[in-house]
Design a protein around this motif. Structure first.
Motif, short mmCIF file in Angstrom:
data_model
loop_
_atom_site.label_atom_id
_atom_site.label_comp_id
_atom_site.label_asym_id
_atom_site.label_seq_id
_atom_site.Cartn_x
_atom_site.Cartn_y
_atom_site.Cartn_z
N PRO A 213 0.80 -1.23 0.00
CA PRO A 213 0.00 0.00 0.00
C PRO A 213 0.83 1.28 0.00
O PRO A 213 0.45 2.26 -0.63
CB PRO A 213 -0.83 -0.11 1.29
CG PRO A 213 -0.94 -1.58 1.52
CD PRO A 213 0.35 -2.17 1.03
N ALA A 214 1.98 1.28 0.68
CA ALA A 214 2.80 2.50 0.72
C ALA A 214 3.14 2.97 -0.70
O ALA A 214 3.10 4.16 -1.01
CB ALA A 214 4.09 2.25 1.51
N VAL A 215 3.45 2.01 -1.57
CA VAL A 215 3.82 2.34 -2.95
C VAL A 215 2.59 2.78 -3.74
O VAL A 215 2.63 3.77 -4.48
CB VAL A 215 4.46 1.10 -3.64
CG1 VAL A 215 4.76 1.39 -5.10
CG2 VAL A 215 5.70 0.65 -2.90
N GLU A 216 1.49 2.05 -3.55
CA GLU A 216 0.26 2.37 -4.29
C GLU A 216 -0.29 3.74 -3.89
O GLU A 216 -0.78 4.49 -4.73
CB GLU A 216 -0.79 1.27 -4.04
CG GLU A 216 -0.37 -0.12 -4.50
CD GLU A 216 -0.11 -0.21 -6.00
OE1 GLU A 216 -0.92 0.34 -6.77
OE2 GLU A 216 0.90 -0.80 -6.41
N ILE A 217 -0.19 4.05 -2.60
CA ILE A 217 -0.66 5.35 -2.09
C ILE A 217 0.24 6.47 -2.61
O ILE A 217 -0.22 7.51 -3.07
CB ILE A 217 -0.71 5.34 -0.54
CG1 ILE A 217 -1.82 4.40 -0.06
CG2 ILE A 217 -0.92 6.76 0.02
CD1 ILE A 217 -1.77 4.08 1.43
N ASP A 218 1.56 6.23 -2.54
CA ASP A 218 2.52 7.24 -2.98
C ASP A 218 2.37 7.60 -4.45
O ASP A 218 2.57 8.74 -4.84
CB ASP A 218 3.95 6.75 -2.72
CG ASP A 218 4.60 7.52 -1.59
OD1 ASP A 218 3.87 8.23 -0.87
OD2 ASP A 218 5.83 7.41 -1.43
N ARG A 219 2.05 6.60 -5.28
CA ARG A 219 1.90 6.88 -6.71
C ARG A 219 0.77 7.88 -6.93
O ARG A 219 0.88 8.82 -7.71
CB ARG A 219 1.65 5.60 -7.50
CG ARG A 219 1.70 5.86 -9.00
CD ARG A 219 1.44 4.64 -9.86
NE ARG A 219 2.14 3.46 -9.40
CZ ARG A 219 1.57 2.47 -8.74
NH1 ARG A 219 0.28 2.50 -8.48
NH2 ARG A 219 2.27 1.44 -8.35
N ILE A 220 -0.33 7.67 -6.20
CA ILE A 220 -1.46 8.60 -6.34
C ILE A 220 -1.07 9.98 -5.80
O ILE A 220 -1.39 11.01 -6.40
CB ILE A 220 -2.71 8.04 -5.62
CG1 ILE A 220 -3.20 6.78 -6.37
CG2 ILE A 220 -3.82 9.09 -5.54
CD1 ILE A 220 -4.38 6.09 -5.74
N CYS A 221 -0.34 9.98 -4.67
CA CYS A 221 0.08 11.26 -4.10
C CYS A 221 1.05 12.00 -5.02
O CYS A 221 1.23 13.21 -4.91
CB CYS A 221 0.72 11.04 -2.72
SG CYS A 221 -0.48 10.60 -1.46
N SER A 222 1.69 11.27 -5.92
CA SER A 222 2.64 11.88 -6.87
C SER A 222 1.98 12.32 -8.16
O SER A 222 2.65 12.78 -9.09
CB SER A 222 3.75 10.88 -7.22
OG SER A 222 4.34 10.37 -6.05
#
Ligand SMILES: [Zn+2]
Length: 249
Positions: free
Chosen positions: A218-227
């Motif tokens: 999830p950290a990666v999936e969330i970060d992609r959206i935040c980027s």
């Protein structure tokens, strides 16, 4: 020097795509129900749509965590009446709130006749149908579009929005543009720019976060959206409100 500062999102999240159980063969991953819920708490995920090929395991999980976990029944349409019976039982008796289809694993085309009785059950129960996308020959966005055209009143969640292939990602966006009963889910899709494009072109209300845990972190999936250069309001929509409204959870 320009310094990249990623946007942060600290609000509540709904995860439209999670699993428990064991995925053998090439995947070699697994997760227990307790591990999933622990992970949800870590990332402020309030609810997760949960599916696994052993639907009894999902049933037990939602009995243990009825507020956090929302069961989706995962039939194999090739089993015909047996698949329809499973869907009916899960939606009517087990309190499942959606249907998951994986055309690649179970080898069928989304718009095949064998899928129609399952779609009828979705219609009767007024629940969404989440479909894996991104792998030929069975799971391509265009084929999911054909099904969506035939069932315009049923909400279809295109999981992975085309997945890892640029041509399929673009097709996912274009297919959703042509079918307003398709929502796009972001897990495993590598391009932050396509999240923004989907929000702008398809609609701010038609894209939702999913992790596909334990396949993805999830950290990666969330970060992609935040980027993805979204406004704070758009982050609230994609992380929570769109799934809340479209999935009714
Ligand atoms: Zn998945």
């Amino acid at each position: 020097m320009k310094v990249w500062v990623p946007k942060r999102y600290d609000g509540p999240i709904i995860d439209a795509h999670t699993h428990i159980g064991k995925f053998r063969s090439w995947a070699g991953i697994e997760s227990t129900t307790d591990e999933l819920v622990e992970q949800m708490n870590l990332y402020n995920v309030k609810k997760s749509a949960l599916f696994y090929t052993d639907n009894r395991l999902v049933r037990k999980a939602i009995q243990k965590y009825p507020k956090a976990l929302v069961g989706y029944v995962w039939p194999n349409p090739n089993e015909k009446e047996k698949a329809v019976r499973l869907v009916r039982t899960a939606l009517r008796e087990w309190k499942f709130k959606g249907i998951k289809l994986h055309p690649l694993i179970h080898s069928f085309l989304p718009n095949d006749d064998i899928v129609y009785p399952i779609m009828e059950e979705a219609r009767k129960a007024k629940v969404p149908v989440a479909i894996h996308s991104g792998h030929p020959p069975f799971s391509l966005p265009w084929s999911i579009g054909e099904l969506a055209e035939n069932f315009k009143d049923i909400k279809i969640i295109m999981l992975h929005m085309g997945h890892g292939h640029g041509v399929y990602i673009q097709a996912a966006i274009n297919t959703a543009l042509r079918n307003d009963n398709i929502w796009l889910e972001t897990s495993g899709m590598p391009m932050h720019s396509k999240i923004k494009e989907a929000m702008v072109r398809v609609g701010e209300d038609r894209v939702m976060y999913g992790s596909d845990s334990p396949f993805h972190e999830p950290a990666v999936e969330i970060d992609r959206i935040c980027s993805a250069d979204l406004t704070n309001r758009q982050l609230e929509l994609i992380f929570y409100e769109n799934a809340h409204k479209a999935l009714g959870i």
